[in-house]
Motif scaffolding. Structure first.
Motif, mmCIF file in Angstrom:
data_model
loop_
_atom_site.group_PDB
_atom_site.id
_atom_site.type_symbol
_atom_site.label_atom_id
_atom_site.label_comp_id
_atom_site.label_asym_id
_atom_site.label_seq_id
_atom_site.Cartn_x
_atom_site.Cartn_y
_atom_site.Cartn_z
ATOM 1 N N ASN A 2 0.648 -1.427 -0.231
ATOM 2 C CA ASN A 2 0.167 0.201 -0.176
ATOM 3 C C ASN A 2 0.838 1.440 -0.184
ATOM 4 O O ASN A 2 0.177 2.485 0.213
ATOM 5 N N LEU A 3 2.286 1.266 0.442
ATOM 6 C CA LEU A 3 3.660 2.360 0.297
ATOM 7 C C LEU A 3 3.486 2.301 -1.175
ATOM 8 O O LEU A 3 3.582 3.510 -1.498
ATOM 9 N N VAL A 4 3.608 1.554 -1.674
ATOM 10 C CA VAL A 4 4.478 1.608 -2.929
ATOM 11 C C VAL A 4 3.348 1.689 -4.084
ATOM 12 O O VAL A 4 3.576 2.481 -5.214
ATOM 13 N N TYR A 5 2.296 0.896 -4.064
ATOM 14 C CA TYR A 5 1.715 1.419 -5.141
ATOM 15 C C TYR A 5 0.361 1.760 -5.335
ATOM 16 O O TYR A 5 -0.792 1.743 -3.898
ATOM 17 N N LYS A 6 -0.012 2.204 -5.900
ATOM 18 C CA LYS A 6 -0.799 3.425 -6.667
ATOM 19 C C LYS A 6 -2.558 2.467 -6.402
ATOM 20 O O LYS A 6 -3.375 3.051 -5.742
ATOM 21 N N THR A 7 -2.029 1.054 -7.261
ATOM 22 C CA THR A 7 -3.557 0.154 -7.068
ATOM 23 C C THR A 7 -2.315 -1.329 -6.920
ATOM 24 O O THR A 7 -2.352 -1.900 -7.610
ATOM 25 N N PRO A 8 -2.544 -1.307 -5.042
ATOM 26 C CA PRO A 8 -2.060 -2.508 -4.391
ATOM 27 C C PRO A 8 -2.949 -3.353 -4.601
ATOM 28 O O PRO A 8 -3.729 -3.376 -4.624
ATOM 29 N N TRP A 9 -1.965 -4.831 -4.810
ATOM 30 C CA TRP A 9 -3.164 -6.341 -4.934
ATOM 31 C C TRP A 9 -4.205 -5.931 -3.412
ATOM 32 O O TRP A 9 -3.816 -5.344 -2.839
ATOM 33 N N SER A 10 -5.343 -6.902 -4.018
ATOM 34 C CA SER A 10 -5.926 -6.619 -2.818
ATOM 35 C C SER A 10 -5.999 -7.442 -1.983
ATOM 36 O O SER A 10 -4.457 -8.692 -1.836
ATOM 37 N N THR A 11 -6.590 -7.184 -0.086
ATOM 38 C CA THR A 11 -6.828 -8.595 0.083
ATOM 39 C C THR A 11 -6.148 -10.039 0.385
ATOM 40 O O THR A 11 -5.699 -10.884 0.922
ATOM 41 N N ALA A 12 -7.794 -10.722 -0.176
ATOM 42 C CA ALA A 12 -7.302 -11.478 -0.650
ATOM 43 C C ALA A 12 -6.335 -11.838 -2.366
ATOM 44 O O ALA A 12 -6.382 -13.410 -1.942
ATOM 45 N N THR A 13 -5.890 -11.071 -3.264
ATOM 46 C CA THR A 13 -4.680 -11.777 -4.077
ATOM 47 C C THR A 13 -3.564 -12.601 -3.232
ATOM 48 O O THR A 13 -2.973 -13.309 -4.017
ATOM 49 N N PHE A 14 -3.139 -11.740 -2.382
ATOM 50 C CA PHE A 14 -1.932 -12.017 -1.353
ATOM 51 C C PHE A 14 -2.373 -13.916 -0.559
ATOM 52 O O PHE A 14 -1.303 -15.301 -1.918
ATOM 53 N N PRO A 15 -3.171 -14.401 0.185
ATOM 54 C CA PRO A 15 -3.227 -15.725 0.545
ATOM 55 C C PRO A 15 -3.783 -16.767 -1.212
ATOM 56 O O PRO A 15 -3.081 -17.481 -1.661
ATOM 57 N N HIS A 16 -4.309 -16.604 -2.628
ATOM 58 C CA HIS A 16 -4.773 -16.555 -2.989
ATOM 59 C C HIS A 16 -3.238 -17.496 -4.477
ATOM 60 O O HIS A 16 -3.108 -18.951 -4.015
ATOM 61 N N LEU A 42 -0.343 -17.301 -2.466
ATOM 62 C CA LEU A 42 0.180 -18.337 -1.218
ATOM 63 C C LEU A 42 0.087 -19.606 -1.645
ATOM 64 O O LEU A 42 0.515 -20.728 -1.028
ATOM 65 N N ASN A 43 -1.612 -20.020 -1.467
ATOM 66 C CA ASN A 43 -1.879 -21.421 -1.934
ATOM 67 C C ASN A 43 -1.252 -21.962 -3.078
ATOM 68 O O ASN A 43 -1.932 -22.860 -3.160
ATOM 69 N N ASN A 44 -1.001 -21.182 -4.510
ATOM 70 C CA ASN A 44 -0.449 -21.870 -5.368
ATOM 71 C C ASN A 44 0.680 -22.483 -5.607
ATOM 72 O O ASN A 44 1.700 -22.237 -4.574
ATOM 73 N N PRO A 45 0.468 -24.234 -5.371
ATOM 74 C CA PRO A 45 1.556 -24.983 -5.014
ATOM 75 C C PRO A 45 2.894 -24.301 -5.708
ATOM 76 O O PRO A 45 3.814 -24.870 -5.963
ATOM 77 N N ILE A 97 7.320 -12.274 -5.615
ATOM 78 C CA ILE A 97 6.179 -13.082 -5.581
ATOM 79 C C ILE A 97 6.451 -14.222 -7.540
ATOM 80 O O ILE A 97 5.754 -13.579 -7.916
ATOM 81 N N ALA A 98 6.755 -15.307 -7.365
ATOM 82 C CA ALA A 98 6.209 -15.866 -8.664
ATOM 83 C C ALA A 98 6.095 -16.964 -9.396
ATOM 84 O O ALA A 98 5.477 -17.769 -7.864
ATOM 85 N N LEU A 99 5.387 -17.163 -10.424
ATOM 86 C CA LEU A 99 4.886 -18.536 -10.808
ATOM 87 C C LEU A 99 5.866 -18.688 -12.004
ATOM 88 O O LEU A 99 5.451 -18.899 -12.334
ATOM 89 N N CYS A 100 6.106 -20.354 -10.861
ATOM 90 C CA CYS A 100 7.458 -21.201 -11.578
ATOM 91 C C CYS A 100 6.128 -22.222 -12.061
ATOM 92 O O CYS A 100 5.523 -22.921 -12.224
ATOM 93 N N ALA A 101 6.846 -22.270 -13.044
ATOM 94 C CA ALA A 101 6.294 -24.083 -14.248
ATOM 95 C C ALA A 101 8.084 -24.263 -15.077
ATOM 96 O O ALA A 101 8.518 -23.141 -15.795
#
Length: 160
Positions: free
Chosen positions: A36-50, A52-55, A73-77
């Motif tokens: 919230n300090l850095v971005y004018k359109t920050p991620w929502s509260t729900a985005t982070f758990p979603h 982090l729960n991705n394997p 945060i990176a999504l790896c394949a």
């Protein structure tokens, strides 16, 4: 006769004790505060758990002593990743910590190439990624919820 002597000095560099660890669910509130300090359109509260729960998510924190000062945060394949977010607290930006976090992420993973989308208006982020070695490869029209385009950047690890 008056003399003016000008001496150029380098800025003082203050060494800080940094470490890295996994970004866990209990860290979300702290990370949201930075977001919230850095971005004018920050991620929502729900985005982070979603995320982090991705394997397939690879998420790290950078800490000064025991204080969280940034995250990635990176999504790896397989051996590639989409870097979803990398962020350093404003009080610690422009000290090379984003570079250290990115380097650590590469060091502890099998990632060989990375993609990220950056807002066309975010010249600071574009400059940061360019310094890391990312190259623009394409553009996504109206990628963001506010209709702004994104520049797709690519980073490849060269084989030595």
């Amino acid at each position: 006769m008056n003399w003016v002597i000008s001496i150029k000095t380098k800025p003082t560099i203050k060494l800080i004790n940094i470490s890295f660890r996994a970004f866990l669910a209990q860290d979300i509130e702290t990370v949201l505060a930075i977001e919230n300090l850095v971005y004018k359109t920050p991620w929502s509260t729900a985005t982070f758990p979603h995320s982090l729960n991705n394997p397939h998510t690879f998420a790290l924190l950078i800490l000064k002593d025991t204080q969280v000062i940034g995250y990635s945060i990176a999504l790896c394949a397989a051996d590639s990743a989409d870097l979803l977010n990398i962020c350093i607290h404003p009080d610690y930006q422009h000290q090379g910590l984003g570079n250290k976090l990115f380097a650590h992420q590469l060091q502890v993973s099998n990632i060989k190439e990375i993609f990220i989308e950056v807002r066309t208006s975010n010249s600071s982020a574009f400059s940061f990624y360019e310094k890391l070695g990312f190259k623009p490869v394409d553009k996504r029209k109206k990628y963001y919820s506010d209709g702004e385009d994104a520049i797709i950047l690519h980073f490849a690890i060269e084989n030595s």
